[in-house]
Motif scaffolding. Structure first.
Motif, PDB file in Angstrom:
ATOM      1  N   LEU A  18       0.731  -1.423   0.023  1.00 33.95           N
ATOM      2  CA  LEU A  18      -0.145   0.023   0.025  1.00 33.95           C
ATOM      3  C   LEU A  18       0.765   1.060   0.014  1.00 33.95           C
ATOM      4  O   LEU A  18       0.274   2.371  -0.686  1.00 33.95           O
ATOM      5  CB  LEU A  18      -1.063   0.043   1.272  1.00 33.95           C
ATOM      6  N   LYS A  19       2.111   1.126   0.675  1.00 34.17           N
ATOM      7  CA  LYS A  19       2.725   2.409   0.885  1.00 34.17           C
ATOM      8  C   LYS A  19       3.445   2.496  -0.611  1.00 34.17           C
ATOM      9  O   LYS A  19       3.637   3.975  -1.274  1.00 34.17           O
ATOM     10  CB  LYS A  19       4.023   2.323   1.663  1.00 34.17           C
ATOM     11  N   ALA A  20       3.654   1.560  -1.199  1.00 35.84           N
ATOM     12  CA  ALA A  20       4.403   1.793  -2.860  1.00 35.84           C
ATOM     13  C   ALA A  20       3.545   2.180  -3.424  1.00 35.84           C
ATOM     14  O   ALA A  20       3.800   2.962  -4.487  1.00 35.84           O
ATOM     15  CB  ALA A  20       5.137   0.219  -3.040  1.00 35.84           C
ATOM     16  N   VAL A  21       2.225   1.422  -3.619  1.00 38.51           N
ATOM     17  CA  VAL A  21       1.158   2.197  -4.600  1.00 38.51           C
ATOM     18  C   VAL A  21       0.680   3.503  -4.206  1.00 38.51           C
ATOM     19  O   VAL A  21       0.694   4.443  -5.188  1.00 38.51           O
ATOM     20  CB  VAL A  21      -0.129   1.182  -4.338  1.00 38.51           C
ATOM     21  N   PHE A  22       0.616   4.025  -3.080  1.00 38.49           N
ATOM     22  CA  PHE A  22       0.722   5.481  -2.757  1.00 38.49           C
ATOM     23  C   PHE A  22       1.814   6.357  -3.441  1.00 38.49           C
ATOM     24  O   PHE A  22       1.243   7.281  -3.931  1.00 38.49           O
ATOM     25  CB  PHE A  22       0.378   5.632  -1.245  1.00 38.49           C
ATOM     26  N   ILE A  23       2.833   5.853  -3.365  1.00 42.60           N
ATOM     27  CA  ILE A  23       3.942   6.622  -3.427  1.00 42.60           C
ATOM     28  C   ILE A  23       4.068   6.805  -5.048  1.00 42.60           C
ATOM     29  O   ILE A  23       4.412   7.781  -5.898  1.00 42.60           O
ATOM     30  CB  ILE A  23       5.278   6.143  -2.986  1.00 42.60           C
ATOM     31  N   ALA A  24       4.008   5.633  -6.005  1.00 39.91           N
ATOM     32  CA  ALA A  24       3.845   5.673  -7.235  1.00 39.91           C
ATOM     33  C   ALA A  24       2.430   6.388  -7.721  1.00 39.91           C
ATOM     34  O   ALA A  24       2.768   7.367  -8.913  1.00 39.91           O
ATOM     35  CB  ALA A  24       3.625   4.095  -7.853  1.00 39.91           C
ATOM     36  N   GLU A  25       1.487   6.530  -7.102  1.00 39.31           N
ATOM     37  CA  GLU A  25       0.383   7.085  -7.528  1.00 39.31           C
ATOM     38  C   GLU A  25       0.585   8.586  -7.431  1.00 39.31           C
ATOM     39  O   GLU A  25       0.281   9.435  -8.167  1.00 39.31           O
ATOM     40  CB  GLU A  25      -0.892   6.978  -6.870  1.00 39.31           C
ATOM     41  N   PHE A  27       3.639  10.160  -7.284  1.00 41.53           N
ATOM     42  CA  PHE A  27       4.644  10.661  -8.450  1.00 41.53           C
ATOM     43  C   PHE A  27       3.773  10.773  -9.981  1.00 41.53           C
ATOM     44  O   PHE A  27       4.332  11.653 -10.570  1.00 41.53           O
ATOM     45  CB  PHE A  27       5.631   9.441  -8.452  1.00 41.53           C
ATOM     46  N   GLY A  28       2.858   9.886 -10.236  1.00 38.09           N
ATOM     47  CA  GLY A  28       2.323   9.936 -11.433  1.00 38.09           C
ATOM     48  C   GLY A  28       1.335  11.227 -11.471  1.00 38.09           C
ATOM     49  O   GLY A  28       1.348  11.622 -12.534  1.00 38.09           O
ATOM     50  N   VAL A  31       3.961  14.275 -12.109  1.00 41.24           N
ATOM     51  CA  VAL A  31       4.479  14.358 -13.243  1.00 41.24           C
ATOM     52  C   VAL A  31       3.068  14.727 -14.449  1.00 41.24           C
ATOM     53  O   VAL A  31       3.660  15.527 -15.181  1.00 41.24           O
ATOM     54  CB  VAL A  31       5.093  12.864 -13.754  1.00 41.24           C
ATOM     55  N   SER A  32       1.939  14.110 -14.124  1.00 46.85           N
ATOM     56  CA  SER A  32       0.983  14.629 -15.088  1.00 46.85           C
ATOM     57  C   SER A  32       0.783  15.922 -14.950  1.00 46.85           C
ATOM     58  O   SER A  32       0.362  16.677 -15.909  1.00 46.85           O
ATOM     59  CB  SER A  32      -0.176  13.656 -14.719  1.00 46.85           C
ATOM     60  N   TYR A  33       0.748  16.606 -13.692  1.00 43.40           N
ATOM     61  CA  TYR A  33       0.386  18.054 -13.730  1.00 43.40           C
ATOM     62  C   TYR A  33       1.781  18.996 -13.940  1.00 43.40           C
ATOM     63  O   TYR A  33       1.232  19.820 -14.620  1.00 43.40           O
ATOM     64  CB  TYR A  33       0.248  18.314 -12.044  1.00 43.40           C
ATOM     65  N   GLY A  34       2.832  18.355 -13.858  1.00 39.05           N
ATOM     66  CA  GLY A  34       3.972  19.054 -14.303  1.00 39.05           C
ATOM     67  C   GLY A  34       3.915  19.222 -15.763  1.00 39.05           C
ATOM     68  O   GLY A  34       4.033  20.241 -16.446  1.00 39.05           O
ATOM     69  N   LEU A  35       3.576  18.216 -16.549  1.00 41.42           N
ATOM     70  CA  LEU A  35       3.248  18.149 -17.878  1.00 41.42           C
ATOM     71  C   LEU A  35       2.236  18.962 -18.546  1.00 41.42           C
ATOM     72  O   LEU A  35       2.458  19.799 -19.565  1.00 41.42           O
ATOM     73  CB  LEU A  35       3.148  16.710 -18.557  1.00 41.42           C
ATOM     74  N   TRP A  36       0.982  18.792 -17.963  1.00 38.16           N
ATOM     75  CA  TRP A  36      -0.021  19.642 -18.159  1.00 38.16           C
ATOM     76  C   TRP A  36       0.304  21.192 -17.997  1.00 38.16           C
ATOM     77  O   TRP A  36      -0.017  22.010 -19.016  1.00 38.16           O
ATOM     78  CB  TRP A  36      -1.349  19.417 -17.086  1.00 38.16           C
ATOM     79  N   TYR A  37       0.959  21.429 -16.688  1.00 37.27           N
ATOM     80  CA  TYR A  37       1.248  22.847 -16.686  1.00 37.27           C
ATOM     81  C   TYR A  37       2.160  23.542 -17.763  1.00 37.27           C
ATOM     82  O   TYR A  37       1.884  24.610 -18.407  1.00 37.27           O
ATOM     83  CB  TYR A  37       1.787  23.089 -15.086  1.00 37.27           C
ATOM     84  N   LYS A  38       2.998  22.650 -18.110  1.00 40.76           N
ATOM     85  CA  LYS A  38       3.920  23.112 -19.091  1.00 40.76           C
ATOM     86  C   LYS A  38       3.350  23.169 -20.583  1.00 40.76           C
ATOM     87  O   LYS A  38       3.666  24.184 -21.330  1.00 40.76           O
ATOM     88  CB  LYS A  38       5.320  22.224 -19.178  1.00 40.76           C
ATOM     89  N   LEU A  39       2.567  22.210 -20.966  1.00 40.85           N
ATOM     90  CA  LEU A  39       2.031  22.374 -21.978  1.00 40.85           C
ATOM     91  C   LEU A  39       0.816  23.410 -22.025  1.00 40.85           C
ATOM     92  O   LEU A  39       0.730  24.105 -23.159  1.00 40.85           O
ATOM     93  CB  LEU A  39       0.974  21.050 -22.444  1.00 40.85           C
ATOM     94  N   ASN A  40       0.446  23.939 -20.832  1.00 44.06           N
ATOM     95  CA  ASN A  40      -0.596  24.977 -20.749  1.00 44.06           C
ATOM     96  C   ASN A  40       0.110  26.190 -20.883  1.00 44.06           C
ATOM     97  O   ASN A  40      -0.660  27.389 -21.114  1.00 44.06           O
ATOM     98  CB  ASN A  40      -1.539  24.854 -19.436  1.00 44.06           C
TER      99      ASN A  40
END
Length: 86
Positions: A18-25, A27-28, A31-40
């Motif tokens: 559960l800790k690993a899944v939480f950290i992976a989510e 992180f995802g 990264v998604s927000y960073g990509l969206w912000y840069k595209l925007n």
């Protein structure tokens, strides 16, 4: 005297998983927000994505058109054509 019983193996496995899944989510999402912000915010980055990762840019354009009725795609193509970049 009370003796401490160790946690069963399956409980430790579930907790670690559960800790690993939480950290992976987390992180995802970051990264998604960073990509969206840069595209925007950066037209030059959108041009880079247009030339190299068109599928990602197409998803960004479609999301903007469905949610907020943006015309970013047409504006970008017009600017890039006028500047001779495409």
């Amino acid at each position: 005297m009370l003796t401490k019983q160790p946690n069963p193996t399956y409980k430790r496995f579930i907790g670690t998983t559960l800790k690993a899944v939480f950290i992976a989510e987390a992180f995802g999402i970051a990264v998604s927000y960073g990509l969206w912000y840069k595209l925007n915010t950066e037209r030059d980055f959108r041009l880079y994505m247009y030339k190299n990762y068109n599928l990602v840019l197409e998803g960004y354009y479609q999301l903007g058109e469905r949610i907020a009725d943006h015309k970013t795609r047409e504006l970008d193509l017009k600017v890039w054509t006028n500047e001779g970049k495409i």
